[in-house]
Design a protein around this motif. Sequence first.
Motif, PDB file in Angstrom:
ATOM      1  N   LEU A 160     -20.726 -38.328 -31.461  1.00  0.00           N
ATOM      2  CA  LEU A 160     -19.612 -39.178 -31.101  1.00  0.00           C
ATOM      3  C   LEU A 160     -19.237 -39.340 -29.355  1.00  0.00           C
ATOM      4  O   LEU A 160     -19.490 -38.204 -28.720  1.00  0.00           O
ATOM      5  N   ARG A 161     -18.579 -40.411 -29.101  1.00  0.00           N
ATOM      6  CA  ARG A 161     -18.255 -40.620 -27.668  1.00  0.00           C
ATOM      7  C   ARG A 161     -16.871 -39.469 -27.647  1.00  0.00           C
ATOM      8  O   ARG A 161     -15.999 -39.543 -28.196  1.00  0.00           O
ATOM      9  N   THR A 213     -12.990 -49.205 -27.387  1.00  0.00           N
ATOM     10  CA  THR A 213     -13.589 -48.194 -28.237  1.00  0.00           C
ATOM     11  C   THR A 213     -14.881 -48.828 -29.085  1.00  0.00           C
ATOM     12  O   THR A 213     -15.257 -47.789 -29.935  1.00  0.00           O
ATOM     13  N   TRP A 214     -15.149 -49.821 -28.831  1.00  0.00           N
ATOM     14  CA  TRP A 214     -16.060 -50.530 -29.748  1.00  0.00           C
ATOM     15  C   TRP A 214     -17.649 -50.025 -29.306  1.00  0.00           C
ATOM     16  O   TRP A 214     -18.023 -49.838 -28.413  1.00  0.00           O
ATOM     17  N   PRO A 215     -18.328 -50.033 -30.489  1.00  0.00           N
ATOM     18  CA  PRO A 215     -19.878 -49.605 -30.098  1.00  0.00           C
ATOM     19  C   PRO A 215     -20.598 -50.805 -29.464  1.00  0.00           C
ATOM     20  O   PRO A 215     -20.109 -51.969 -29.866  1.00  0.00           O
ATOM     21  N   ALA A 216     -21.555 -50.769 -28.756  1.00  0.00           N
ATOM     22  CA  ALA A 216     -22.381 -52.080 -28.296  1.00  0.00           C
ATOM     23  C   ALA A 216     -22.734 -52.893 -29.549  1.00  0.00           C
ATOM     24  O   ALA A 216     -22.930 -53.910 -29.488  1.00  0.00           O
ATOM     25  N   ASP A 217     -23.279 -52.082 -30.537  1.00  0.00           N
ATOM     26  CA  ASP A 217     -23.901 -52.907 -31.559  1.00  0.00           C
ATOM     27  C   ASP A 217     -22.746 -53.660 -32.442  1.00  0.00           C
ATOM     28  O   ASP A 217     -21.828 -52.782 -33.090  1.00  0.00           O
ATOM     29  N   GLU A 265     -26.338 -43.591 -27.603  1.00  0.00           N
ATOM     30  CA  GLU A 265     -27.764 -43.570 -27.793  1.00  0.00           C
ATOM     31  C   GLU A 265     -27.888 -43.124 -29.299  1.00  0.00           C
ATOM     32  O   GLU A 265     -28.971 -42.780 -30.012  1.00  0.00           O
ATOM     33  N   CYS A 266     -26.889 -42.943 -30.223  1.00  0.00           N
ATOM     34  CA  CYS A 266     -26.742 -42.571 -31.336  1.00  0.00           C
ATOM     35  C   CYS A 266     -26.444 -43.681 -32.435  1.00  0.00           C
ATOM     36  O   CYS A 266     -26.361 -43.710 -33.570  1.00  0.00           O
ATOM     37  N   ILE A 298     -29.371 -45.027 -34.819  1.00  0.00           N
ATOM     38  CA  ILE A 298     -29.644 -44.145 -36.064  1.00  0.00           C
ATOM     39  C   ILE A 298     -28.518 -44.288 -36.958  1.00  0.00           C
ATOM     40  O   ILE A 298     -28.893 -44.035 -38.223  1.00  0.00           O
ATOM     41  N   ILE A 299     -27.404 -44.138 -36.407  1.00  0.00           N
ATOM     42  CA  ILE A 299     -26.191 -44.253 -37.488  1.00  0.00           C
ATOM     43  C   ILE A 299     -26.055 -45.622 -38.367  1.00  0.00           C
ATOM     44  O   ILE A 299     -25.965 -45.377 -39.461  1.00  0.00           O
ATOM     45  N   LEU A 300     -26.405 -46.561 -37.744  1.00  0.00           N
ATOM     46  CA  LEU A 300     -26.437 -48.072 -38.232  1.00  0.00           C
ATOM     47  C   LEU A 300     -27.794 -47.922 -39.403  1.00  0.00           C
ATOM     48  O   LEU A 300     -27.515 -48.359 -40.475  1.00  0.00           O
ATOM     49  N   THR A 301     -28.883 -47.535 -38.855  1.00  0.00           N
ATOM     50  CA  THR A 301     -29.974 -47.080 -39.811  1.00  0.00           C
ATOM     51  C   THR A 301     -29.737 -46.538 -41.078  1.00  0.00           C
ATOM     52  O   THR A 301     -30.097 -47.049 -42.374  1.00  0.00           O
ATOM     53  N   LEU A 302     -28.937 -45.459 -41.104  1.00  0.00           N
ATOM     54  CA  LEU A 302     -28.595 -44.451 -42.101  1.00  0.00           C
ATOM     55  C   LEU A 302     -27.599 -45.009 -42.955  1.00  0.00           C
ATOM     56  O   LEU A 302     -27.650 -45.162 -44.196  1.00  0.00           O
ATOM     57  N   ILE A 303     -26.643 -45.796 -42.332  1.00  0.00           N
ATOM     58  CA  ILE A 303     -25.675 -46.792 -43.301  1.00  0.00           C
ATOM     59  C   ILE A 303     -26.287 -47.826 -44.101  1.00  0.00           C
ATOM     60  O   ILE A 303     -26.254 -47.933 -45.192  1.00  0.00           O
ATOM     61  N   LYS A 304     -27.291 -48.472 -43.204  1.00  0.00           N
ATOM     62  CA  LYS A 304     -27.909 -49.376 -44.166  1.00  0.00           C
ATOM     63  C   LYS A 304     -28.953 -48.997 -45.288  1.00  0.00           C
ATOM     64  O   LYS A 304     -29.015 -49.649 -46.034  1.00  0.00           O
TER      65      LYS A 304
END
Length: 126
Positions: free
Chosen positions: A72-73, A89-93, A112-113, A116-122
């Motif tokens: 986390l940031r 506070t927004w992520p780039a994606d 940089e995370c 991977i976090i988005l991929t795990l959620i999906k």
Amino acid sequence: MSWLEADTGNPNGACDIMCDWPDCRTRLFCTEYNHDGYFEAPDMALMVLERCEWLSVMCMTGDDLSFCPSHLRIEHGQCVGFDPDDEATWPADTELRSCLEDAWLAFTPLPECEQIILTLIKGRNQ
């Protein structure tokens, strides 16, 4: 493991929440649950995660994903809380931003995370 459950194999009887980042193995131990191994209320689990600054996302399957502060940031010694009204506070994606708007407890991932976090959620939402 869901953060609503305790690791009953834990010899000290504490609740054991593990970071879902691949190979992270960071654990959060707490004792705020009842004798059946469950938190007294889901709000109590959220308070523990918030106090320790963990990101917690509930997926459509009913599973949750939890991520420790290593992913986390951090600014001024604290994890950056996601605020849908504050672009800083927004992520780039944008897809991840949408997921965080629905999160139980949202802190902003490190850039940089994010993928991977988005991929795990999906993956859990399929």
